[in-house]
Design a protein around this motif. Sequence first.
Motif, PDB file in Angstrom:
ATOM      1  N   ILE A  50       0.847  -1.200   0.000  1.00 42.50           N
ATOM      2  CA  ILE A  50       0.000   0.000   0.000  1.00 42.50           C
ATOM      3  C   ILE A  50       0.870   1.232   0.000  1.00 42.50           C
ATOM      4  CG2 ILE A  50      -0.179   0.008   2.530  1.00 42.50           C
ATOM      5  CD1 ILE A  50      -3.099   0.990   2.138  1.00 42.50           C
ATOM      6  N   ASN A  51       0.463   2.223  -0.789  1.00 39.63           N
ATOM      7  CA  ASN A  51       1.123   3.517  -0.761  1.00 39.63           C
ATOM      8  C   ASN A  51       0.670   4.265   0.475  1.00 39.63           C
ATOM      9  OD1 ASN A  51       2.764   3.859  -3.175  1.00 39.63           O
ATOM     10  ND2 ASN A  51       0.853   3.595  -4.278  1.00 39.63           N
ATOM     11  N   TRP A  52       1.615   4.639   1.310  1.00 35.17           N
ATOM     12  CA  TRP A  52       1.250   5.252   2.583  1.00 35.17           C
ATOM     13  C   TRP A  52       0.479   6.554   2.375  1.00 35.17           C
ATOM     14  CZ3 TRP A  52       2.621   2.887   7.244  1.00 35.17           C
ATOM     15  CH2 TRP A  52       2.120   3.534   8.375  1.00 35.17           C
ATOM     16  N   SER A  53       0.888   7.324   1.410  1.00 37.72           N
ATOM     17  CA  SER A  53       0.265   8.635   1.227  1.00 37.72           C
ATOM     18  C   SER A  53      -1.015   8.551   0.400  1.00 37.72           C
ATOM     19  CB  SER A  53       1.243   9.605   0.581  1.00 37.72           C
ATOM     20  OG  SER A  53       1.778   9.050  -0.596  1.00 37.72           O
ATOM     21  N   GLY A  54      -0.959   7.893  -0.762  1.00 33.63           N
ATOM     22  CA  GLY A  54      -2.120   7.862  -1.641  1.00 33.63           C
ATOM     23  C   GLY A  54      -3.085   6.724  -1.389  1.00 33.63           C
ATOM     24  N   GLY A  55      -2.615   5.674  -0.725  1.00 27.98           N
ATOM     25  CA  GLY A  55      -3.484   4.562  -0.409  1.00 27.98           C
ATOM     26  C   GLY A  55      -3.669   3.539  -1.517  1.00 27.98           C
ATOM     27  N   GLY A  56      -2.970   3.687  -2.636  1.00 30.27           N
ATOM     28  CA  GLY A  56      -3.073   2.685  -3.692  1.00 30.27           C
ATOM     29  C   GLY A  56      -2.588   1.334  -3.201  1.00 30.27           C
ATOM     30  N   THR A  57      -3.228   0.254  -3.655  1.00 31.30           N
ATOM     31  CA  THR A  57      -2.899  -1.070  -3.156  1.00 31.30           C
ATOM     32  C   THR A  57      -2.535  -2.053  -4.265  1.00 31.30           C
ATOM     33  OG1 THR A  57      -5.239  -1.696  -3.206  1.00 31.30           O
ATOM     34  CG2 THR A  57      -4.388  -0.814  -1.131  1.00 31.30           C
ATOM     35  N   TYR A  58      -1.782  -3.074  -3.887  1.00 35.07           N
ATOM     36  CA  TYR A  58      -1.362  -4.133  -4.788  1.00 35.07           C
ATOM     37  C   TYR A  58      -1.487  -5.459  -4.046  1.00 35.07           C
ATOM     38  CZ  TYR A  58       0.969  -0.048  -6.778  1.00 35.07           C
ATOM     39  OH  TYR A  58       1.245   1.192  -7.281  1.00 35.07           O
ATOM     40  N   TYR A  59      -1.847  -6.509  -4.781  1.00 34.27           N
ATOM     41  CA  TYR A  59      -2.008  -7.824  -4.174  1.00 34.27           C
ATOM     42  C   TYR A  59      -1.419  -8.908  -5.068  1.00 34.27           C
ATOM     43  CZ  TYR A  59      -5.436  -5.571  -1.141  1.00 34.27           C
ATOM     44  OH  TYR A  59      -6.060  -4.754  -0.227  1.00 34.27           O
ATOM     45  N   SER A  60      -0.962  -9.973  -4.426  1.00 30.22           N
ATOM     46  CA  SER A  60      -0.579 -11.146  -5.197  1.00 30.22           C
ATOM     47  C   SER A  60      -1.856 -11.874  -5.613  1.00 30.22           C
ATOM     48  CB  SER A  60       0.305 -12.065  -4.363  1.00 30.22           C
ATOM     49  OG  SER A  60      -0.437 -12.652  -3.311  1.00 30.22           O
ATOM     50  N   ASP A  61      -1.775 -12.632  -6.673  1.00 27.90           N
ATOM     51  CA  ASP A  61      -2.945 -13.352  -7.149  1.00 27.90           C
ATOM     52  C   ASP A  61      -3.462 -14.348  -6.117  1.00 27.90           C
ATOM     53  OD1 ASP A  61      -1.830 -13.566 -10.620  1.00 27.90           O
ATOM     54  OD2 ASP A  61      -2.898 -11.981  -9.542  1.00 27.90           O
ATOM     55  N   SER A  62      -2.574 -14.886  -5.313  1.00 30.27           N
ATOM     56  CA  SER A  62      -2.963 -15.925  -4.354  1.00 30.27           C
ATOM     57  C   SER A  62      -3.818 -15.402  -3.205  1.00 30.27           C
ATOM     58  CB  SER A  62      -1.717 -16.617  -3.792  1.00 30.27           C
ATOM     59  OG  SER A  62      -0.907 -15.686  -3.106  1.00 30.27           O
ATOM     60  N   VAL A  63      -3.788 -14.090  -2.971  1.00 29.34           N
ATOM     61  CA  VAL A  63      -4.560 -13.541  -1.848  1.00 29.34           C
ATOM     62  C   VAL A  63      -5.626 -12.554  -2.297  1.00 29.34           C
ATOM     63  CG1 VAL A  63      -2.548 -13.819  -0.367  1.00 29.34           C
ATOM     64  CG2 VAL A  63      -3.065 -11.566  -1.322  1.00 29.34           C
ATOM     65  N   LYS A  64      -5.623 -12.190  -3.561  1.00 29.93           N
ATOM     66  CA  LYS A  64      -6.580 -11.203  -4.051  1.00 29.93           C
ATOM     67  C   LYS A  64      -8.002 -11.680  -3.797  1.00 29.93           C
ATOM     68  CE  LYS A  64      -5.033  -9.299  -7.684  1.00 29.93           C
ATOM     69  NZ  LYS A  64      -4.616  -9.058  -9.090  1.00 29.93           N
ATOM     70  N   GLY A  65      -8.816 -10.796  -3.223  1.00 29.66           N
ATOM     71  CA  GLY A  65     -10.189 -11.146  -2.902  1.00 29.66           C
ATOM     72  C   GLY A  65     -10.368 -11.718  -1.508  1.00 29.66           C
TER      73      GLY A  65
END
Length: 124
Positions: A50-65
């Motif tokens: 997660i971007n601390w300032s903007g809050g954008g997020t990223y996930y691995s396929d294995s945990v997405k959802g």
Amino acid sequence: QVQLVESGGGLVQAGSSLRLSCAASGRTYGYLMGWFRQAPGKDRKFVAAINWSGGGTYYSDSVKGRFTISRDSVKTTVYLQMNSLTPEDTAVYYCARRSDYSATYSTTSAYDYWGQGTQVTVSS
């Protein structure tokens, strides 16, 4: 100096939920904060960021959802909400701060500061 302290791990049954916390001190605002995990005998792998300032997020396929990363800027804490856990999620979970923006965010080499880790064990 940056310090990252993880907590919230434990032993749970499959299908349960856990919320991990990463309490951060020092220079972290504006950085990308990541969660990685390492199972016994395996490499450390990217989980979410997660971007601390903007809050954008990223996930691995294995945990997405199933997993959700969030942050509380007032408490300077990053969270990882983990739902529908399976035995394959068993690992030590680490929080880290990204410093190298020339490296892909999902690689461990992009991060310079790491916490000590918290154990998550999911029984079947």
